[in-house]
Design an enzyme around this catalytic site. Structure first.
Site, PDB file in Angstrom:
ATOM      1  N   GLY A  20       0.773  -1.244   0.000  1.00 30.04           N
ATOM      2  CA  GLY A  20       0.000   0.000   0.000  1.00 30.04           C
ATOM      3  C   GLY A  20       0.802   1.290   0.000  1.00 30.04           C
ATOM      4  N   MET A  95      -3.673  -7.271  -7.256  1.00 30.31           N
ATOM      5  CA  MET A  95      -3.154  -8.441  -7.974  1.00 30.31           C
ATOM      6  C   MET A  95      -4.236  -9.277  -8.660  1.00 30.31           C
ATOM      7  SD  MET A  95       0.004  -8.048  -7.787  1.00 30.31           S
ATOM      8  CE  MET A  95       0.748  -9.604  -8.275  1.00 30.31           C
ATOM      9  N   HIS A 114       2.177   0.736 -13.088  1.00 28.46           N
ATOM     10  CA  HIS A 114       2.914  -0.474 -13.466  1.00 28.46           C
ATOM     11  C   HIS A 114       4.413  -0.193 -13.391  1.00 28.46           C
ATOM     12  CE1 HIS A 114       3.462  -4.344 -15.375  1.00 28.46           C
ATOM     13  NE2 HIS A 114       4.353  -3.793 -16.171  1.00 28.46           N
ATOM     14  N   ASP A 150      -2.259  -4.344 -18.898  1.00 28.83           N
ATOM     15  CA  ASP A 150      -1.225  -3.292 -18.968  1.00 28.83           C
ATOM     16  C   ASP A 150      -1.115  -2.652 -20.353  1.00 28.83           C
ATOM     17  OD1 ASP A 150      -0.619  -3.899 -16.285  1.00 28.83           O
ATOM     18  OD2 ASP A 150       0.831  -5.423 -16.875  1.00 28.83           O
TER      19      ASP A 150
HETATM   20  C1  GRF Z   1       4.012  -1.339  -7.317  1.00 27.99           C
HETATM   21  O1  GRF Z   1       5.328  -1.599  -7.725  1.00 27.99           O
HETATM   22  C2  GRF Z   1       3.092  -1.185  -8.501  1.00 27.99           C
HETATM   23  O2  GRF Z   1       3.707  -0.614  -9.617  1.00 27.99           O
HETATM   24  C3  GRF Z   1       2.709  -2.624  -8.817  1.00 27.99           C
HETATM   25  O3  GRF Z   1       2.599  -3.222  -7.547  1.00 27.99           O
HETATM   26  C4  GRF Z   1       3.403  -2.532  -6.594  1.00 27.99           C
HETATM   27  C5  GRF Z   1       2.502  -2.103  -5.478  1.00 27.99           C
HETATM   28  O4  GRF Z   1       3.203  -1.501  -4.418  1.00 27.99           O
HETATM   29  N1  GRF Z   1       1.534  -2.675  -9.636  1.00 27.99           N
HETATM   30  P1  GRF Z   1       2.426  -0.831  -3.208  1.00 27.99           P
HETATM   31  O5  GRF Z   1       1.508  -1.885  -2.623  1.00 27.99           O
HETATM   32  O6  GRF Z   1       1.673   0.349  -3.726  1.00 27.99           O
HETATM   33  O7  GRF Z   1       3.501  -0.440  -2.233  1.00 27.99           O
END
Ligand code: GRF
Length: 194
Positions: A20, A95, A114, A150
């Site tokens: 997060g 995810m 991404h 993506d």
């Molecule tokens: C990030 O690297 C984002 O680009 C990818 O997942 C990761 C999430 O990180 N889609 P966080 O949970 O926001 O710290």
């Protein structure tokens, strides 16, 4: 902590599955004086993650969605989004892949971050692939979400230099710092079209 809800703000939902850090940066941006968004809802596909802890600490309405049945999960999410009048959806480390129908029903209202310079390295393990290919730069991209993974229109992207000694973890860490700054800027750009 009391949640600050400004008048006439764009009601946004952030979808997460983990740490997060992007949720945190979006939230911090949202509570700035001149920000035009409010993080109204957090949707998480996992319960025991740092992102959920953060959201609860700051009194953001947070719903954990059981994804055992994707059709039911998405139906529940859509209900929540409608009930909360959500106008913008920010995927931040979520995810799960949204179905075509879901994407269609929020056309041009869903954005994602991404960790690569799209269109390069769609999908997972972006840092490993950039290192393996000895790229000089990698980076991150905020894009609209369409029906293909993506692949939606790019909103903003930013390069990060790759060093020969980089491990995927080191590169991920440097890119994440840039992501956390890029996401609020991209939101600002998107909502200027609202
Ligand atoms: C990030 O690297 C984002 O680009 C990818 O997942 C990761 C999430 O990180 N889609 P966080 O949970 O926001 O710290």
């Amino acid at each position: 902590m009391v949640k600050l809800v400004g008048k006439n703000k764009i009601l946004s939902a952030v979808f997460i599955s983990g740490r997060g850090s992007n949720l945190k940066s979006i939230y911090n941006y949202s509570i700035k004086k001149n920000s035009k968004i409010c993080v109204e809802l957090v949707i998480s596909s996992k319960s025991d993650v740092l992102g959920v802890k953060f959201a609860r600490k700051y009194n953001i309405k947070t719903k954990i969605i059981n994804y055992k049945n994707k059709v039911k999960a998405e139906a529940r999410i859509i209900k929540l989004l409608k009930k909360n009048n959500i106008q913008l959806i920010c995927l931040a480390g979520f995810m799960k892949v949204l179905s075509k129908n879901f994407v269609k029903s929020f056309k041009n209202k869903i954005i994602n971050i991404h960790p690569s310079l799209l269109p390069k390295y769609k999908g997972l393990n972006t840092h490993e692939r950039a290192i393996k290919n000895r790229d000089r730069f990698s980076g991150c991209t905020v894009h609209y979400v369409n029906q293909n993974l993506d692949s939606g229109k790019i909103i903003l992207k930013q390069k990060v230099k790759l060093y020969k000694s980089d491990t995927p973890e080191q590169l991920a860490k440097r890119i994440l710092k840039v992501e956390n700054k890029l996401y609020p800027r991209a939101i600002n750009k998107v909502i200027s079209n609202f």
